[in-house]
Design a protein around this motif. Structure first.
Motif, PDB file in Angstrom:
ATOM      1  N   LEU A 172      33.226  75.123  78.280  1.00  0.00           N
ATOM      2  CA  LEU A 172      31.896  74.892  78.844  1.00  0.00           C
ATOM      3  C   LEU A 172      30.993  76.103  78.682  1.00  0.00           C
ATOM      4  CD1 LEU A 172      32.731  72.994  82.152  1.00  0.00           C
ATOM      5  CD2 LEU A 172      31.772  72.061  80.044  1.00  0.00           C
ATOM      6  N   ILE A 173      31.562  77.288  78.914  1.00  0.00           N
ATOM      7  CA  ILE A 173      30.721  78.488  78.989  1.00  0.00           C
ATOM      8  C   ILE A 173      30.272  78.962  77.608  1.00  0.00           C
ATOM      9  CG2 ILE A 173      30.700  80.932  79.609  1.00  0.00           C
ATOM     10  CD1 ILE A 173      32.588  80.157  81.933  1.00  0.00           C
ATOM     11  N   LEU A 174      31.217  79.046  76.681  1.00  0.00           N
ATOM     12  CA  LEU A 174      30.904  79.711  75.416  1.00  0.00           C
ATOM     13  C   LEU A 174      29.729  79.109  74.643  1.00  0.00           C
ATOM     14  CD1 LEU A 174      33.107  81.636  75.983  1.00  0.00           C
ATOM     15  CD2 LEU A 174      34.040  81.232  73.723  1.00  0.00           C
ATOM     16  N   PRO A 175      29.666  77.789  74.478  1.00  0.00           N
ATOM     17  CA  PRO A 175      28.519  77.259  73.724  1.00  0.00           C
ATOM     18  C   PRO A 175      27.177  77.602  74.383  1.00  0.00           C
ATOM     19  CG  PRO A 175      30.198  75.585  74.012  1.00  0.00           C
ATOM     20  CD  PRO A 175      30.606  76.738  74.862  1.00  0.00           C
ATOM     21  N   ILE A 176      27.106  77.427  75.718  1.00  0.00           N
ATOM     22  CA  ILE A 176      25.856  77.750  76.407  1.00  0.00           C
ATOM     23  C   ILE A 176      25.520  79.214  76.185  1.00  0.00           C
ATOM     24  CG2 ILE A 176      24.654  77.747  78.631  1.00  0.00           C
ATOM     25  CD1 ILE A 176      26.636  75.733  79.630  1.00  0.00           C
ATOM     26  N   GLN A 177      26.545  80.032  76.339  1.00  0.00           N
ATOM     27  CA  GLN A 177      26.337  81.469  76.213  1.00  0.00           C
ATOM     28  C   GLN A 177      25.793  81.844  74.836  1.00  0.00           C
ATOM     29  OE1 GLN A 177      29.973  83.505  77.167  1.00  0.00           O
ATOM     30  NE2 GLN A 177      28.982  84.187  79.029  1.00  0.00           N
ATOM     31  N   PHE A 178      26.354  81.238  73.804  1.00  0.00           N
ATOM     32  CA  PHE A 178      25.928  81.630  72.465  1.00  0.00           C
ATOM     33  C   PHE A 178      24.507  81.163  72.168  1.00  0.00           C
ATOM     34  CE2 PHE A 178      29.018  83.895  69.948  1.00  0.00           C
ATOM     35  CZ  PHE A 178      30.002  84.031  70.905  1.00  0.00           C
ATOM     36  N   VAL A 179      24.197  79.943  72.587  1.00  0.00           N
ATOM     37  CA  VAL A 179      22.827  79.466  72.366  1.00  0.00           C
ATOM     38  C   VAL A 179      21.848  80.368  73.107  1.00  0.00           C
ATOM     39  CG1 VAL A 179      21.221  77.591  72.794  1.00  0.00           C
ATOM     40  CG2 VAL A 179      23.521  77.087  71.949  1.00  0.00           C
ATOM     41  N   LEU A 180      22.181  80.669  74.366  1.00  0.00           N
ATOM     42  CA  LEU A 180      21.288  81.501  75.164  1.00  0.00           C
ATOM     43  C   LEU A 180      21.179  82.906  74.576  1.00  0.00           C
ATOM     44  CD1 LEU A 180      19.543  81.736  77.680  1.00  0.00           C
ATOM     45  CD2 LEU A 180      21.570  82.372  78.975  1.00  0.00           C
ATOM     46  N   TRP A 222      31.415  70.485  91.115  1.00  0.00           N
ATOM     47  CA  TRP A 222      30.319  71.382  91.477  1.00  0.00           C
ATOM     48  C   TRP A 222      30.755  72.843  91.463  1.00  0.00           C
ATOM     49  CZ3 TRP A 222      25.555  70.686  90.820  1.00  0.00           C
ATOM     50  CH2 TRP A 222      25.004  69.391  90.956  1.00  0.00           C
ATOM     51  N   MET A 223      32.015  73.053  91.847  1.00  0.00           N
ATOM     52  CA  MET A 223      32.533  74.425  91.739  1.00  0.00           C
ATOM     53  C   MET A 223      32.532  74.880  90.289  1.00  0.00           C
ATOM     54  SD  MET A 223      35.646  74.745  94.349  1.00  0.00           S
ATOM     55  CE  MET A 223      35.374  74.891  96.105  1.00  0.00           C
ATOM     56  N   ILE A 224      32.965  73.980  89.409  1.00  0.00           N
ATOM     57  CA  ILE A 224      32.966  74.322  87.985  1.00  0.00           C
ATOM     58  C   ILE A 224      31.549  74.672  87.528  1.00  0.00           C
ATOM     59  CG2 ILE A 224      33.297  73.386  85.665  1.00  0.00           C
ATOM     60  CD1 ILE A 224      35.946  73.788  86.771  1.00  0.00           C
ATOM     61  N   VAL A 225      30.596  73.845  87.958  1.00  0.00           N
ATOM     62  CA  VAL A 225      29.200  74.099  87.576  1.00  0.00           C
ATOM     63  C   VAL A 225      28.777  75.494  88.049  1.00  0.00           C
ATOM     64  CG1 VAL A 225      26.804  73.450  88.009  1.00  0.00           C
ATOM     65  CG2 VAL A 225      28.498  71.692  87.504  1.00  0.00           C
ATOM     66  N   ALA A 226      29.116  75.806  89.321  1.00  0.00           N
ATOM     67  CA  ALA A 226      28.718  77.108  89.858  1.00  0.00           C
ATOM     68  C   ALA A 226      29.372  78.247  89.075  1.00  0.00           C
ATOM     69  CB  ALA A 226      29.100  77.195  91.331  1.00  0.00           C
ATOM     70  N   ILE A 227      30.665  78.087  88.750  1.00  0.00           N
ATOM     71  CA  ILE A 227      31.357  79.148  87.999  1.00  0.00           C
ATOM     72  C   ILE A 227      30.737  79.302  86.612  1.00  0.00           C
ATOM     73  CG2 ILE A 227      33.551  79.838  86.980  1.00  0.00           C
ATOM     74  CD1 ILE A 227      34.928  78.316  89.255  1.00  0.00           C
ATOM     75  N   VAL A 228      30.477  78.153  85.969  1.00  0.00           N
ATOM     76  CA  VAL A 228      29.884  78.214  84.626  1.00  0.00           C
ATOM     77  C   VAL A 228      28.548  78.954  84.683  1.00  0.00           C
ATOM     78  CG1 VAL A 228      28.812  76.830  82.815  1.00  0.00           C
ATOM     79  CG2 VAL A 228      31.042  76.186  83.699  1.00  0.00           C
ATOM     80  N   LEU A 229      27.710  78.586  85.668  1.00  0.00           N
ATOM     81  CA  LEU A 229      26.401  79.239  85.759  1.00  0.00           C
ATOM     82  C   LEU A 229      26.565  80.740  86.007  1.00  0.00           C
ATOM     83  CD1 LEU A 229      24.271  76.638  87.722  1.00  0.00           C
ATOM     84  CD2 LEU A 229      24.014  77.378  85.353  1.00  0.00           C
ATOM     85  N   ALA A 230      27.466  81.084  86.931  1.00  0.00           N
ATOM     86  CA  ALA A 230      27.659  82.504  87.244  1.00  0.00           C
ATOM     87  C   ALA A 230      28.138  83.270  86.019  1.00  0.00           C
ATOM     88  CB  ALA A 230      28.657  82.654  88.387  1.00  0.00           C
TER      89      ALA A 230
END
Lengths: 370, 283, 379
Positions: C159-167, C238-246
């Motif tokens: 979940l994290i890596l793709p968002i991170q790279f685009v951002l 929702w916890m996953i969402v919060a961790i991903v965002l953090a």
């Protein structure tokens, strides 16, 4: 039909005025060289024409289109970059095809045009290579091929030969000239190398401090420099300058360098008359003076400082008054340091320059006409 | 800009340019907000009264401004000594790491020797390695050696954590000083040591200082190894982590903000060198 | 002599760091594997003759019953010059691998009811031995929390890596476009580099907690009437969402810095050439920037993946570590001697070893990538 017209272009970087109210018209299919020392604004001007940097004010026209604010892709131009900017991750073929692909040219047409461009530059055998597998000279050819493959009306070249070694540059110069004559694009070519400019351009625009000082054919620029800077920038060695005093003597005008009197050509007399009693600069090229080993009438006796045999000529450095000048002689001419020789100045080869403004004096045509 | 009538094509082109520029600014600002807003919010909490902390809906600025929450946090048992421990550990790490890394960085940047590439690559590999995981065996070893639960043993661990990065950064900083400077100094009469002290050191000092600051921040932030290696002499993050499940919101917000402040300051000082630190990985 | 000293200088300079890394990196790494794979145990050597220095014919494990087939009474000399009677027993027993072993054993290693009469005995001691074991690994793999942890860790990476790279690429491109205030933007974008995972977790707690900012925001928009409880055990998504965002918030900067460095290495003329030959922004990104950025992206990807296996404090801060667990937290929990931990270094080492193994694999990939890139650059 692609005439390029730059009207009153200004571009500043902070406090530096890189392009200062420049006007320039390049005719259709003409080859114009922008020549000047580094920092003179020639590259900035080229980039403004390319659309890679906008002018602060003024207007740029290509054909009858105003392109001042258009992005590069809408200007129908092409360019060769100083560092070539050949994409390292694409094969030569894809590099040359790049502009065509972006213009969505059909595949077989791309193939045909890449092949044609490659053949023109003799790199048709390297199409499958990557740039890293090619020499500097070959990469340069790829850059040119990419530029001509798009068949743009305007071709811009930013010091394309400056990264080549001397021998290769000489070879490429002639080849480029032939090629550009063939493709018939309107070309603007930026360089700081005056020999390149003289040998290639239809016309040369000499720039300094953001201004165009002279815009003329190579022979005119060389023979009739518009001012002292142009005279000193162009030619190897540059034009010599001698300071002299104008004196009127019963209707005649002479310029005295020490005791030696130079007699100007009749067309200049009227102009020079206005400088009576003042100092003026005489400019003359090294190869236009006549060196004699014997005294002669109307020849000035000077002392040789340095002799440089250059093969095709001997270059002598001599002192006249407080000026040091260079004289080119036949290689057989005998001269040695500290020996006297005699020099003759052909009047029609002397260019007269205002000492304060640095501007070359022109024959007083008004007077002649009236 | 000259005022003259532009044809529609020109006007559109110009407007597109301006739009794109404005769009870029908007994007840049949006990303900046994405980073700053959460910091602002936890800052707001850290400086609100305890009543506001439990209030709902939440206020978005600390009004009334109050140091009550911060004070509550700082007066918790152990926080001050943990802060002291953290600073001590970070300083020890900084000194150790810089002292050990500087010669190695210099060697990599200036000498060609057999094994240079191997050494550099192993340093690269170590850096890519999750060193905190070594905390488990180190903790066991430190117990055996009687070094467990000591400030300096955490610093030893953190030095292992920061050393590879420091070596690489220092070497890139040295590489940015042309070898000719040193050679010129030698030609004009310095010996190798003098050339280094008089010419090279002044030029690399800012870079090395930046890397030292970064080392400090890494150590200040490290929580996993610090938690495993200590019981009574906790560092700040270790203590906060340990008490997290039994702590109040006040404690969490103030603690979070308190840990975050140094990074705001330090990153400001070393921002120019960030690319030195990471940019050279691929070179 | 001068030349020799010059040759030694670099080695002397790298020596301290070499030693340091050997002691605090290589050695603990080995120790970790030892903890994970070796169990302390005892084993009884069975001798061919009833003498201390006789040949060993085999070994018997602890606590098994053996048959006593023969016995021998001898004398043993004590330090004070006296003697006492000692028995040797010839026993038959089954070794761990199933072989039957027959030989002599000293009385001190056996529990026997009657030295003169019993025909069975129990093995009670032997000599200390290190024993390779997969017990810890087996136990780890079969632990349901291990599977949970592995799943969550992998899910977070995906979940994290793709968002991170685009951002990160977006941030880098924004910085590259040389806006006014560029240095300020750069500073702001770099701030998270210095923020610890624990602090980042706490920052996002203020947003996701029941009376937090997200609920405030949603209520003000009129989307909810009362606070929604995001971080509860039955709302793991929702916890996953919060961790991903953090994590995206905290750890994108490092990718950004690597990407910016990569961008800076791309000569500006490449992009200008692209622009000049008609490529729009997207085409420039696809055909020029991304291919040329590939080396940096590879490096960032590998580094980020390794770091993602260590994600720890963010998860603890947001979930308390109980509802959702990750590999690093399991390591911590097994080691932790406190109330909530298991105080079992061997199991902790097994977890650490697992993370290490994965990371080692990635680190090797990373090294190979860097080496290929360096070789490519040298051409």
């Amino acid at each position: 039909m692609a005439e390029i017209r730059v009207e009153n272009a200004v571009k500043t970087f902070g406090k530096v005025v890189a392009v200062d109210h420049v006007n320039l018209t390049v005719h259709d299919q003409e080859f114009v060289v922008l020549l000047g020392p580094s920092g003179c604004g020639k590259t900035t001007l080229l980039r403004a024409i390319a659309g890679l940097g906008l002018v602060d004010s003024g207007r740029i026209m290509i054909g009858d289109r105003d392109v001042t604010y258009l992005p590069p892709k809408d200007r129908n131009i092409s360019m060769v970059f100083q560092s070539y900017a050949i994409f390292p991750h694409m094969r030569v073929f894809d590099n040359i095809a790049f502009g065509l692909k972006m213009r969505r040219v059909p595949k077989d047409e791309i193939k045909r045009r890449v092949q044609a461009a490659a053949e023109l530059l003799h790199i048709e055998n390297f199409l499958d290579r990557y740039p890293s597998q090619m020499s500097g000279g070959q990469r340069q050819r790829v850059a040119v091929a990419r530029a001509i493959a798009v068949h743009a009306e305007v071709l811009l070249m930013d010091e394309p030969l400056s990264n080549l070694d001397a021998l290769l540059r000489l070879e490429m110069r002639a080849e480029l000239k032939r090629l550009l004559a063939e493709i018939k694009a309107t070309t603007i070519y930026v360089t700081h190398d005056q020999i390149e400019a003289l040998s290639m351009g239809d016309r040369i625009a000499v720039m300094r401090d953001g201004k165009i000082l002279q815009f003329d054919s190579p022979t005119k620029v060389y023979d009739m420099p518009a001012d002292r800077f142009v005279a000193g920038f162009i030619g190897t060695p540059p034009m010599n300058f001698l300071e002299g005093q104008v004196r009127r003597q019963n209707g005649d005008v002479h310029v005295y360098i020490g005791d030696y009197a130079l007699k100007p050509i009749p067309e200049m007399v009227e102009t020079l008359r206005r400088y009576d009693g003042q100092l003026i600069v005489a400019g003359i090229r090294a190869e236009n003076m006549e060196a004699l080993s014997e005294p002669a009438e109307d020849a000035l006796k000077v002392t040789v400082l340095v002799v440089e045999p250059l093969g095709s000529q001997n270059l002598l450095t001599i002192r006249i008054g407080s000026d040091i000048i260079k004289v080119a002689t036949h290689p057989d001419f005998r001269a040695a340091p500290d020996q006297p020789i005699w020099i003759r100045f052909p009047a029609d080869k002397i260019r007269w320059i205002d000492r304060d403004s640095g501007k070359a004096l022109v024959p007083d045509l008004d007077r002649l006409v009236s | 800009m000259t005022t003259r009538a532009l044809d529609p094509v020109q006007r559109r082109a110009l407007r597109q340019r301006q739009l794109r520029r404005a769009g870029t600014y908007a994007l840049a600002t949006l990303i900046a907000l994405w980073i700053l807003l959460p910091i602002w919010l936890i800052g707001t909490m850290a400086f609100s009264t305890s009543r506001d902390i439990y209030a709902f809906p939440k206020q978005i600025a600390p009004i009334p401004f109050s140091t009550e929450t911060m004070e509550f946090f700082l007066n918790q048992q152990g926080i001050m000594s943990a802060t002291r421990n953290s600073i001590l550990v970070a300083l020890l790490t900084l000194v150790l790491s810089t002292l050990i890394a500087t010669p190695a960085g210099y060697a990599i940047s200036r000498y060609f020797f057999i094994g240079r590439d191997a050494f550099r690559l192993s340093v690269l590999a170590v850096r890519a390695f999750p060193i905190v995981i070594l905390a488990v065996p180190l903790a066991v070893t430190f117990i055996e050696w009687g070094m467990y639960d000591r400030v300096y043993s955490v610093a030893l661990m953190h030095t292992a954590l920061t050393l590879p990065t420091t070596i690489l950064v220092v070497s890139s900083v040295f590489t940015s000083v042309p070898r000719e400077f040193e050679e010129a100094a030698k030609v004009f009469g310095c010996n190798a040591w003098q050339a280094f002290m008089r010419v090279v050191l002044p030029l690399v000092l800012p870079g090395i200082a930046a890397s030292a600051i970064f080392t400090f921040v890494m150590s200040w932030n490290e929580v996993f190894a610090a938690t495993l290696l200590t019981i009574r002499n906790r560092t700040l993050p270790a203590l906060i982590l340990y008490q997290l499940n039994k702590s109040s919101l006040q404690f969490q917000y103030a603690g979070g903000f308190f840990m975050l402040v140094p990074s705001l300051i330090f990153i400001f000082f070393i921002r120019r060198y960030l690319f030195n630190m990471w940019g050279q990985i691929t070179k | 002599m001068q030349r020799l000293r010059l040759g030694l200088a670099p080695y002397l300079l790298i020596l301290p760091s070499f030693i340091y890394l050997a002691v605090f990196f290589a050695w603990p790494m080995g120790r970790s594997l030892q903890l994970a794979f070796v169990r302390d145990s005892q084993i009884l050597p069975v001798l061919s003759e009833p003498q201390e220095d006789a040949d060993v014919v085999g070994r018997l494990p602890m606590q098994i019953e053996v048959a006593v087939v023969d016995r021998l009474k001898t004398e043993e000399l004590l330090p004070n010059g006296r003697t006492r009677p000692v028995y040797w027993f010839k026993v038959v027993g089954e070794a761990e691998n199933g072989d039957t072993i027959e030989g002599w054993v000293h009385q001190k290693n056996l529990f026997i009811k009657s030295r003169t009469e019993s025909d069975t005995a129990r093995v009670v001691s032997g000599e200390g031995a290190k024993e390779w074991t997969l017990d810890y690994i087996e136990r780890m793999v079969n632990d349901y929390r291990f599977q949970e942890a592995l799943k969550t860790t992998l899910l977070l990476i995906v979940l994290i890596l793709p968002i991170q790279f685009v951002l990160a690429i977006t941030m880098a491109l924004v910085l590259q476009s040389r806006l006014r205030g560029n240095t300020l933007f750069l500073y702001i974008y770099a701030i998270p580099l210095g923020i610890s995972d624990l602090a980042a977790g706490l920052v996002w707690v203020t947003i996701f907690t029941q009376r937090g900012y997200l609920n405030t925001f949603l209520q003000q928009l009129g989307l909810i009437d009362q606070p929604y409880i995001f971080l509860s055990a039955d709302r793991q998504h929702w916890m996953i969402v919060a961790i991903v965002l953090a994590e995206v918030w905290r750890a994108t900067s490092i990718v950004m810095v690597i990407v910016v460095s990569g961008l800076q290495a791309i000569p500006h003329e490449y992009l200008e050439a692209g622009e000049l030959f008609g490529a729009n922004l997207w085409q420039r990104l696809r055909h020029i920037i991304l291919p040329l950025l590939k080396p940096s992206l590879q490096v960032a990807l590998i580094l980020r993946t390794i770091l993602a296996f260590q994600v720890f404090a963010v998860v603890v801060a947001i979930t308390g570590g109980r509802v959702l667990t990750v590999l690093a937290y399991e390591t911590y929990r097994w080691y932790d001697p406190g109330d909530s931990g298991f105080n079992n270094p061997n199991m902790a080492a097994a977890y650490a070893g697992f993370i290490m193994l994965i990371s080692l694999a990635f680190a090797l990939v990373y090294l190979r990538t860097v080496r290929t890139q360096e070789e490519a650059a040298r051409e």
